[in-house]
Design an enzyme around this catalytic site. Structure first.
Site, PDB file in Angstrom:
ATOM      1  N   HIS A   1       0.830  -1.204   0.000  1.00  0.00           N
ATOM      2  CA  HIS A   1       0.000   0.000   0.000  1.00  0.00           C
ATOM      3  C   HIS A   1       0.866   1.256   0.000  1.00  0.00           C
ATOM      4  O   HIS A   1       0.550   2.235  -0.680  1.00  0.00           O
ATOM      5  CB  HIS A   1      -0.924  -0.003   1.219  1.00  0.00           C
ATOM      6  CG  HIS A   1      -2.050  -0.983   1.090  1.00  0.00           C
ATOM      7  ND1 HIS A   1      -2.758  -1.443   2.176  1.00  0.00           N
ATOM      8  CD2 HIS A   1      -2.601  -1.587   0.013  1.00  0.00           C
ATOM      9  CE1 HIS A   1      -3.702  -2.289   1.765  1.00  0.00           C
ATOM     10  NE2 HIS A   1      -3.607  -2.389   0.462  1.00  0.00           N
TER      11      HIS A   1
ATOM     12  N   CYS B   1      -1.842  -2.963 -16.727  1.00  0.00           N
ATOM     13  CA  CYS B   1      -2.430  -1.983 -15.803  1.00  0.00           C
ATOM     14  C   CYS B   1      -1.890  -2.125 -14.390  1.00  0.00           C
ATOM     15  O   CYS B   1      -2.383  -1.477 -13.465  1.00  0.00           O
ATOM     16  CB  CYS B   1      -3.953  -2.088 -15.793  1.00  0.00           C
ATOM     17  SG  CYS B   1      -4.595  -3.656 -15.180  1.00  0.00           S
TER      18      CYS B   1
END
Length: 555
Positions: free
Chosen positions: A190, A487
């Site tokens: 994250h 992506c």
């Protein structure tokens, strides 16, 4: 740099140079618990005090999510869901009913779930940092103390830490925190993903930084993973000046995506809602390559209605009216559980019911989502490309494509599971496009938890085995005459983006903040250089050698 300056090495995540004094996160609150038993008559009030603290923390996280965009908003929203997790809250309330006060109950319930998450491992272990951060925020609220976090520096500084909670990373000001280096974390943690979105140079899994004292001048190179301790000031300023020149050149790039000799490559943006899409329009992004739809599902006790979903999808379609928008159907499960779905209790949720597999655990959820996408497309005049996550078999791809085509939409699938990459040619007989999610593809290919600092080099997108699967998938697309995009975080690495183009990838989708740097880098090299770099990289044996091979050819 002068030879005297010590150089530490970590895993590079976000390219760029940062130079300044070291700052560190404020110390976490000291945990002191009482063994006194709360009287029966006071337990209800103590439970109410705990509930009130939890509600305040959840509300703050939601407010931050509302102000954020992209991956930061998604992570903060997921943390708001975690703080209200019924099992965690239930465990704390059970301890209060047994006589513990709210502080002891919070600490005890958190310790219980940290143990569970660590035993499960995989992506679930990623939540340990989040859970401890939530514990500390609840404790601060219970004790009437300031919310823990990172003090705002007075001058541009370099943030060093063991690890960073998403709530802290998302709140950073790139003008004052000019680089990040952490001891823990991986290339797709994250912290790394949010730093990429904010455009802050970042290194993870950096050994030795714990010994660097606050205030020490350091230079961080997010492209090489090097941290130079107390560099010669003139040398550092020269490096900074070159970085400024690079940034100025990048800022001048306005698209469209193509190599210096005119080979076209679509540069697209990753978004999660209408606000993110409108923000991405300020960049040269030619469309949306990854519209994450799970944000509207996560923080809810019930599934969003079809009408609610129509409004959410329409906002993104309208922001990119007439341009390409690739929507990913619900990618929940694992570290993003749904409150309203019947998730099984899994020992390894990263390999369990997530992505397209949610459709079996929550019958009708995929059909209703596709109905909403089709209705939003009709409302806005768009014809979105729609792809499913975590496809593992040809049969799954075929079944999904049939559902998408029946609604007059363009079907595709994500390539995240090695089995799908190996059978990409067969998958393409059923769908119109593929999009490679390099974050999970690296994790599953290398059998390595992407959050483990000890395994950060294995989950590096430059791993030759991962890139071999990317090349195989791109080749299948070329043979079939169908587009193959990337992506994952790999698409945001300007040097690696050139290599991917050399493999035959037709589009790159990344955080909006990375669009210009990727486009500018591609515009400076030829298609032949990209192909030569791809061949050189595929013949290497490890990420450092792969980066070096690409750099020799691409400059």
């Amino acid at each position: 740099m002068t030879n005297e300056a010590p150089v530490l090495q970590g895993t590079p995540v976000v390219p760029g140079i940062g130079y300044g004094p070291v700052i560190r996160p404020a110390p976490r609150p000291q945990i002191t618990t009482s063994s006194d038993v709360v009287p029966d008559t006071a337990r209800e009030a103590e439970a109410a005090r705990f509930e009130a603290a939890v509600d305040v923390v959840a509300a703050r996280l939601r407010a931050r999510a509302a102000r954020a965009s992209g991956a930061a908003a998604e992570v903060l929203q997921a943390n708001a869901v975690l703080v209200e997790d019924r099992a965690w809250r239930g465990a704390a309330e059970g301890k209060i009913r047994a006589g513990a006060d709210a502080v002891a109950a919070t600490v005890g319930a958190t310790a219980q779930f940290v143990t569970i998450f660590e035993k499960i491992g995989g992506l679930q272990a990623e939540r340990v940092t989040d859970l401890i951060d939530i514990r500390d925020r609840v404790l601060a609220q219970l004790n009437g103390e300031p919310e823990p976090g990172i003090d705002i520096p007075e001058v541009p500084s370099v943030l060093l830490a063991d690890d960073l909670a998403p709530a802290d990373t998302a709140a950073l000001d790139p003008a004052l925190v000019v680089a990040i280096a952490t001891t823990l974390g991986g290339p797709t943690s994250h912290t790394a993903i949010i730093a990429r979105q904010l455009g802050i140079p970042c290194i993870v899994a950096a050994a030795g930084i714990d010994d660097i004292e606050a205030g020490t001048a350091v230079l961080v190179d997010g492209g090489t993973g090097q941290i130079v301790v107390e560099p010669d000031h003139e040398d550092a300023e020269a490096v900074i000046e070159r970085d400024r020149a690079d940034r100025a050149r990048i800022a001048m790039w306005t698209g469209p995506g193509q190599t210096s000799d005119g080979h076209p490559i679509a540069i697209l943006a990753n978004v999660q809602d209408g606000a993110g899409a409108r923000a991405a329009r300020s960049t040269p992004a030619e469309g949306v390559g990854l519209f994450r739809t799970e944000l509207c599902f996560l923080d809810r006790d019930t599934e969003p209605t079809v009408d609610e979903q129509i409004d959410i999808y329409s906002a993104v379609f309208e922001a990119y009216q007439g341009r390409k928008v690739v929507l990913r159907t619900l990618d929940a499960g694992s570290d993003k559980p749904l409150r309203f779905a019947d998730h099984p209790d899994e020992h390894n949720p990263a390999l369990g019911v997530r992505g397209i597999r949610i459709a079996a655990a929550a019958p009708g959820i995929l059909e209703r989502q596709l109905d909403a996408v089709a209705a939003a497309a009709e409302r806005t005049g768009a014809r979105p490309w729609v792809m499913a996550p975590m496809i593992a078999t040809v049969a799954e791809a075929a079944a999904f494509a049939e559902q998408v085509r029946s609604r007059n939409l363009v079907p595709g699938v994500m390539i995240e599971v090695p089995s799908a990459a190996l059978l990409a040619d067969r998958v393409l007989t059923h769908v119109d496009f593929l999009s490679i999610g390099t974050n999970d593809l690296a994790q599953y290919t290398m059998a390595a938890d992407r959050m483990s600092p000890a395994l950060a080099s294995l989950t590096d997108a430059w791993q030759p085995a991962v890139l071999a699967l990317v090349a195989r998938t791109a080749e299948a697309g070329s043979v079939a005459g169908k587009p193959v995009g990337v992506c994952g975080e790999a698409a945001a690495d300007p040097l690696l983006a050139c290599v991917l183009v050399g493999m035959g990838v037709s589009s790159l989708s990344c955080a909006a903040s990375a669009v210009a740097s990727v486009g500018a880098r591609l515009s400076a090299v030829t298609a032949a250089q990209c192909q030569d770099a791809a061949q050189a990289v595929l013949s290497t044996d490890d990420p450092p050698a792969a980066r070096a091979a690409a750099s020799r050819i691409l400059g």
